[in-house]
Design an enzyme around this catalytic site. Structure first.
Site, mmCIF file in Angstrom:
data_model
loop_
_atom_site.group_PDB
_atom_site.id
_atom_site.type_symbol
_atom_site.label_atom_id
_atom_site.label_comp_id
_atom_site.label_asym_id
_atom_site.label_seq_id
_atom_site.Cartn_x
_atom_site.Cartn_y
_atom_site.Cartn_z
ATOM 1 N N HIS A 62 0.852 -1.054 -0.178
ATOM 2 C CA HIS A 62 0.076 -0.213 0.207
ATOM 3 C C HIS A 62 0.785 1.288 0.074
ATOM 4 O O HIS A 62 1.575 1.384 1.093
ATOM 5 C CB HIS A 62 -0.856 -0.042 1.276
ATOM 6 C CG HIS A 62 -2.016 -1.039 1.400
ATOM 7 N ND1 HIS A 62 -2.992 -1.259 0.610
ATOM 8 C CD2 HIS A 62 -1.889 -2.602 1.957
ATOM 9 C CE1 HIS A 62 -3.704 -2.337 0.909
ATOM 10 N NE2 HIS A 62 -2.758 -3.294 1.466
ATOM 11 N N LEU A 63 0.704 2.123 -1.123
ATOM 12 C CA LEU A 63 1.577 3.147 -1.308
ATOM 13 C C LEU A 63 1.055 4.429 -0.859
ATOM 14 O O LEU A 63 1.775 5.346 -0.736
ATOM 15 C CB LEU A 63 2.279 3.197 -2.746
ATOM 16 C CG LEU A 63 3.437 2.253 -2.956
ATOM 17 C CD1 LEU A 63 3.730 2.303 -4.373
ATOM 18 C CD2 LEU A 63 4.685 2.040 -2.284
ATOM 19 N N ARG A 64 -0.276 4.310 -0.659
ATOM 20 C CA ARG A 64 -1.131 5.441 -0.208
ATOM 21 C C ARG A 64 -1.104 6.775 -0.997
ATOM 22 O O ARG A 64 -1.847 7.548 -0.837
ATOM 23 C CB ARG A 64 -0.845 5.687 1.329
ATOM 24 C CG ARG A 64 -0.553 4.645 2.214
ATOM 25 C CD ARG A 64 -1.886 4.054 2.605
ATOM 26 N NE ARG A 64 -1.869 3.276 3.735
ATOM 27 C CZ ARG A 64 -2.554 2.241 3.668
ATOM 28 N NH1 ARG A 64 -3.547 1.814 2.812
ATOM 29 N NH2 ARG A 64 -2.499 1.327 4.913
ATOM 30 N N HIS A 179 -9.045 -10.154 -1.382
ATOM 31 C CA HIS A 179 -9.130 -9.979 -0.077
ATOM 32 C C HIS A 179 -10.163 -10.758 0.483
ATOM 33 O O HIS A 179 -11.522 -10.352 0.513
ATOM 34 C CB HIS A 179 -9.079 -8.606 0.244
ATOM 35 C CG HIS A 179 -9.366 -8.409 1.583
ATOM 36 N ND1 HIS A 179 -8.414 -7.537 2.611
ATOM 37 C CD2 HIS A 179 -10.477 -8.528 2.533
ATOM 38 C CE1 HIS A 179 -8.931 -7.476 3.807
ATOM 39 N NE2 HIS A 179 -10.179 -7.995 3.856
ATOM 40 N N HIS A 232 -3.134 -12.531 1.760
ATOM 41 C CA HIS A 232 -2.604 -12.470 3.364
ATOM 42 C C HIS A 232 -3.499 -13.816 3.744
ATOM 43 O O HIS A 232 -4.437 -13.601 4.807
ATOM 44 C CB HIS A 232 -2.963 -11.110 3.887
ATOM 45 C CG HIS A 232 -4.197 -10.239 3.374
ATOM 46 N ND1 HIS A 232 -5.374 -10.963 3.459
ATOM 47 C CD2 HIS A 232 -4.287 -9.128 3.255
ATOM 48 C CE1 HIS A 232 -6.256 -9.830 3.077
ATOM 49 N NE2 HIS A 232 -5.594 -8.976 2.523
ATOM 50 N N ASN A 278 -5.626 -6.923 9.615
ATOM 51 C CA ASN A 278 -6.697 -7.446 9.195
ATOM 52 C C ASN A 278 -6.243 -8.326 7.758
ATOM 53 O O ASN A 278 -5.818 -7.871 6.698
ATOM 54 C CB ASN A 278 -7.867 -6.666 8.582
ATOM 55 C CG ASN A 278 -9.065 -7.326 8.137
ATOM 56 O OD1 ASN A 278 -9.440 -8.522 8.444
ATOM 57 N ND2 ASN A 278 -9.729 -6.452 7.313
ATOM 58 N N ASP A 305 2.172 -6.831 2.703
ATOM 59 C CA ASP A 305 1.112 -6.174 2.943
ATOM 60 C C ASP A 305 1.523 -4.958 3.645
ATOM 61 O O ASP A 305 0.925 -4.714 4.810
ATOM 62 C CB ASP A 305 0.038 -7.035 3.803
ATOM 63 C CG ASP A 305 -1.349 -6.570 3.939
ATOM 64 O OD1 ASP A 305 -1.386 -5.418 3.039
ATOM 65 O OD2 ASP A 305 -2.242 -6.978 4.306
ATOM 66 N N HIS A 309 0.460 3.501 8.784
ATOM 67 C CA HIS A 309 -0.624 4.425 8.995
ATOM 68 C C HIS A 309 0.083 5.476 9.950
ATOM 69 O O HIS A 309 1.088 4.887 10.319
ATOM 70 C CB HIS A 309 -1.776 3.595 9.753
ATOM 71 C CG HIS A 309 -2.561 2.618 9.072
ATOM 72 N ND1 HIS A 309 -3.540 3.071 8.138
ATOM 73 C CD2 HIS A 309 -2.566 1.401 8.956
ATOM 74 C CE1 HIS A 309 -3.892 2.312 7.727
ATOM 75 N NE2 HIS A 309 -3.560 0.861 8.089
ATOM 76 N N GLY A 324 -3.261 -2.837 10.040
ATOM 77 C CA GLY A 324 -2.010 -3.013 9.308
ATOM 78 C C GLY A 324 -0.707 -2.524 9.694
ATOM 79 O O GLY A 324 -0.656 -1.662 10.743
HETATM 80 O O1 DOR Z 1 -4.398 -4.704 7.853
HETATM 81 C C1 DOR Z 1 -4.561 -4.456 6.680
HETATM 82 N N1 DOR Z 1 -4.368 -3.144 6.419
HETATM 83 N N2 DOR Z 1 -5.375 -5.143 5.841
HETATM 84 C C2 DOR Z 1 -6.033 -4.845 4.755
HETATM 85 O O2 DOR Z 1 -6.646 -5.748 4.114
HETATM 86 C C3 DOR Z 1 -5.702 -3.397 4.216
HETATM 87 C C4 DOR Z 1 -4.560 -2.762 4.937
HETATM 88 C C5 DOR Z 1 -4.711 -1.128 4.633
HETATM 89 O O3 DOR Z 1 -4.689 -0.762 3.619
HETATM 90 O O4 DOR Z 1 -4.347 -0.765 5.756
HETATM 91 ZN ZN ZN Z 2 -6.161 -7.251 2.413
#
Ligand code: DOR
Ligand code: ZN
Length: 425
Positions: A62-64, A179, A232, A278, A305, A309, A324
């Site tokens: 996830h590069l956001r 997912h 995952h 998750n 994954d 955050h 995450g």
């Molecule tokens: O823990 C998680 N974070 N699981 C996910 O499926 C999405 C990810 C996120 O984008 O933060």
């Molecule tokens: Zn996921």
């Protein structure tokens, strides 16, 4: 520009190589792999005592960007990738806006061209806005450069819509990454259902919420002949379903992440949100099943994954914290420590899980040290131990489960398309 990597143990399963060799890189490509390469080079990397591997390919990152540049950017995330030995990433589409149209792919492509330090590939959303209501236009997403599709972060709940998604994906010959989570069954939980949820008095997430959806996703993929990759995987029951499907020749592959083979639900007992993700950390038996699945080949891929955050979203009480953890900078060392260290994988198999298999699954020309291939190469000191420290992360976010842990295996050099990066701390 010529770079010579001298005297390292070169591990390249695609070419069945595990031997002391030199590698010559000319500009962005590998030009020679042999013993004792002679001749001048602009730069010589002494790799004696080191392991030389194809750069890692992480298919779950996830590069956001766009939208949450306070958590991570393409620039910071791809720098973190290189520091962790990852030369290629697949960027997940749960950005803001979601990558669900050719216009939004153009936005992310432009950002990648402008600021990416590593190879960044694009995963687009299965449904518009990732809302699970209406399919995005797969043909145009693929045409614009998406190499896979996923609503990661959520699952597509409606069976009929997911069936249609697989039909379209089969038609366009594009991989679907699932997912797999039934939100109704997950029932708003925040930790694994069982020992920890009871102990902590927190709502639990059953393994059923995962494996029932894995079962559905595989059934629909089978019905349509589409290719499906389960993201995952965290529990034993999911693995059993995947094993059965593979036996029945369903086109299914799967991944797990370092936190699932390193930790189990007991790590959550201190209420530290850096162990909240998750799917959640499961039981010790599940963790051992993941390790076994990696060792016996059932799990095709290790992906991080990487889910950055901010402190505001993570350094708060467990129930409210985001799900995450970051992983790009620790995944290789975690795999070396836990999997090679416990004789569950050898170096060739590690390259399969972290570089060659994800390349093949995504149809990328990566994961090998063949002559003519892109010079995506890492030089690893297999013996060097280091302690994971918050202040050393290149990632903008610091939410790692591994902070304070000692890991073995340090990436000394990363070559990405021939460009040399040296890492010190
Ligand atoms: O823990 C998680 N974070 N699981 C996910 O499926 C999405 C990810 C996120 O984008 O933060
Ligand atoms: Zn996921």
């Amino acid at each position: 520009m010529k770079t010579l990597i001298k005297g390292g143990r070169v591990v390249d399963p695609a070419n069945k190589i595990d031997a002391l060799m030199d590698i010559l890189v000319e500009d962005s490509k590998i030009s020679k792999v042999a013993k004792n390469i002679q001749g001048a080079a602009d730069k010589i990397i002494d790799a004696s005592g080191k392991i030389v591997l194809p750069g890692l390919v992480d298919m779950h990152v996830h590069l956001r960007e766009p939208g949450r540049e306070d958590k991570e950017t393409i620039c910071s995330g791809s720098k973190a990738a290189l520091a962790g030995g990852v030369t290629s990433v697949l960027a997940m589409p749960n950005t803001s806006p979601a990558i669900d149209s050719k216009e939004n792919i153009k936005i992310i492509k432009t950002a990648i061209q402008k600021s990416a330090k590593a190879n960044c590939f694009i995963c687009a959303a299965i449904t518009k806005g990732r809302l699970g209501e209406e399919l995005s236009d797969f043909a145009s997403l693929k045409k614009e450069g998406a190499i896979a599709l996923s609503d990661d972060g959520s699952s597509v709940d409606k069976d009929a819509l997911m069936l249609e998604a697989f039909k379209q994906a089969k038609k366009e010959d594009i991989l679907v990454i699932c997912h797999s989570e039934d939100k109704k069954l997950a029932a708003g939980g925040v930790v694994n259902l069982g020992f920890t949820s009871t102990r902590l008095g927190l709502r639990g997430i059953s393994t059923e919420s995962e494996y029932k959806r894995v079962e559905r996703d595989i059934r629909l993929a089978k019905e349509t002949g589409a290719r499906v990759h389960i993201a995952h995987v965290s529990c034993q029951e999911s693995l059993e379903i995947i094993a059965r499907a593979k036996k029945n020749k369903v086109r299914v592959t799967c991944e797990s992440a370092p936190h699932y083979f390193t930790f189990n639900e007991e790590a959550v007992l201190g209420y530290d949100p850096n162990f909240k993700m998750n799917p959640p950390l499961r039981s010790k038996e599940d963790m051992l099943a993941i390790r076994k699945g990696l060792a016996d080949g059932l799990i095709d891929v290790i992906a991080s994954d990487h889910a950055p955050h901010t402190e505001n979203e993570k350094d708060i009480e467990f129930e409210r914290a985001e799900c995450g953890v970051i992983g790009l900078e620790t995944e290789l060392a975690a795999a070396i420590t836990e999997l090679i260290g416990n004789n569950l994988l050898d170096w060739s198999k590690l390259v399969l899980k972290m570089s060659l298999n994800p390349s093949r699954i995504l149809g990328l020309n990566k994961g090998t040290l063949s002559v003519g291939a892109d010079a995506d190469i890492i030089v690893v000191d297999p013996e060097r131990e280091w302690v994971v420290k918050k202040e050393n992360f290149y990632s903008k976010s610091k939410n790692s489960s591994f902070i304070g842990r000692s890991l073995k295996g340090f990436v000394e050099y990363t070559l990405c398309q021939g460009k040399v990066h040296k890492w010190n701390s």
